[in-house]
Scaffold this motif. Sequence first.
Motif, mmCIF file in Angstrom:
data_model
loop_
_atom_site.group_PDB
_atom_site.id
_atom_site.type_symbol
_atom_site.label_atom_id
_atom_site.label_comp_id
_atom_site.label_asym_id
_atom_site.label_seq_id
_atom_site.Cartn_x
_atom_site.Cartn_y
_atom_site.Cartn_z
ATOM 1 N N ASP A 131 -24.861 18.936 13.305
ATOM 2 C CA ASP A 131 -23.475 18.989 13.359
ATOM 3 C C ASP A 131 -23.015 18.561 14.898
ATOM 4 O O ASP A 131 -23.432 19.096 15.738
ATOM 5 C CB ASP A 131 -22.920 20.442 13.278
ATOM 6 N N CYS A 132 -21.885 17.944 14.736
ATOM 7 C CA CYS A 132 -21.063 17.904 16.154
ATOM 8 C C CYS A 132 -19.701 17.566 16.127
ATOM 9 O O CYS A 132 -19.338 17.161 14.918
ATOM 10 C CB CYS A 132 -21.839 16.467 16.646
ATOM 11 N N ASP A 133 -19.233 17.658 17.277
ATOM 12 C CA ASP A 133 -17.614 17.497 17.451
ATOM 13 C C ASP A 133 -17.390 16.000 17.114
ATOM 14 O O ASP A 133 -18.058 15.069 17.413
ATOM 15 C CB ASP A 133 -17.442 17.965 18.440
ATOM 16 N N PRO A 134 -16.437 15.661 16.462
ATOM 17 C CA PRO A 134 -15.936 14.076 16.297
ATOM 18 C C PRO A 134 -16.089 13.344 17.483
ATOM 19 O O PRO A 134 -16.351 12.011 17.282
ATOM 20 C CB PRO A 134 -14.553 14.175 15.576
ATOM 21 N N LYS A 135 -15.681 13.857 18.728
ATOM 22 C CA LYS A 135 -15.793 13.157 19.948
ATOM 23 C C LYS A 135 -17.200 12.535 20.121
ATOM 24 O O LYS A 135 -17.298 11.657 21.000
ATOM 25 C CB LYS A 135 -15.099 13.791 21.012
ATOM 26 N N ASN A 136 -18.300 13.378 19.560
ATOM 27 C CA ASN A 136 -19.656 12.902 19.956
ATOM 28 C C ASN A 136 -20.025 11.955 18.811
ATOM 29 O O ASN A 136 -21.409 11.502 18.918
ATOM 30 C CB ASN A 136 -20.660 13.997 20.046
ATOM 31 N N GLU A 137 -19.580 11.614 17.690
ATOM 32 C CA GLU A 137 -19.840 10.768 16.646
ATOM 33 C C GLU A 137 -20.471 9.460 17.218
ATOM 34 O O GLU A 137 -21.643 9.136 16.634
ATOM 35 C CB GLU A 137 -18.786 10.559 15.773
#
Length: 151
Positions: free
Chosen positions: A126-132
């Motif tokens: 799982d990650c924050d969209p900014k790390n996609e």
Amino acid sequence: SATLPPGLHLRPLASTDYHRSHLALLATLTQAPDIGEESWTARFDEMVALKGSYYPVVVVDSSSDQLVATGTLLIERKFIRGAALTGHIEDIAVSSSMQGKGLGKKIIEVLTALSEIVGAYKTILDCDPKNEAFYVKCGYENKGFEMARYT
Ligand code: ACO
């Protein structure tokens, strides 16, 4: 595959890493207050006792003997897909002064390879969209969205 800059070494988390700023490094990611050496060691020992489940790795800067990056692979045991295993990548953190040098990518490469060696049929995170974009560069694809309910 990514190579680490000179003087940096990747290895499993060690029982003495409380003294190498492990919690300060994790504070790059989220709240990681100092729980004290006793509690830190108790948690470390719990992970070791759950053999084959937790694989925390770190990158050490040999000149300062401090940790500069970390990440953990957690192996989940399932009934589905013929009693399959799933690898979960958790708690990736690179110290702010060392970001952008390939350390994060190296950690993801190593944890993904470990997950495959252990026999997981997939590796997820799982990650924050900014790390996609970072994870796309590491070979991962967006498979939807994450939900959470905090206590
Ligand atoms: N957006 C777009 N591209 C990025 C980003 C980003 N946020 N971060 C890195 N990249 C790119 C780099 O430019 C590089 O591209 P290149 O191979 O074309 O040169 C590639 O991704 C690899 O970058 P690294 O240098 O390996 O990235 P870094 O070591 O800085 O690690 C990380 C990235 C882990 C996100 C780091 O910045 C960090 O620790 N951030 C704060 C904590 C955090 O958000 N952790 C991830 C939480 S998600 C989880 O734990 C599962």
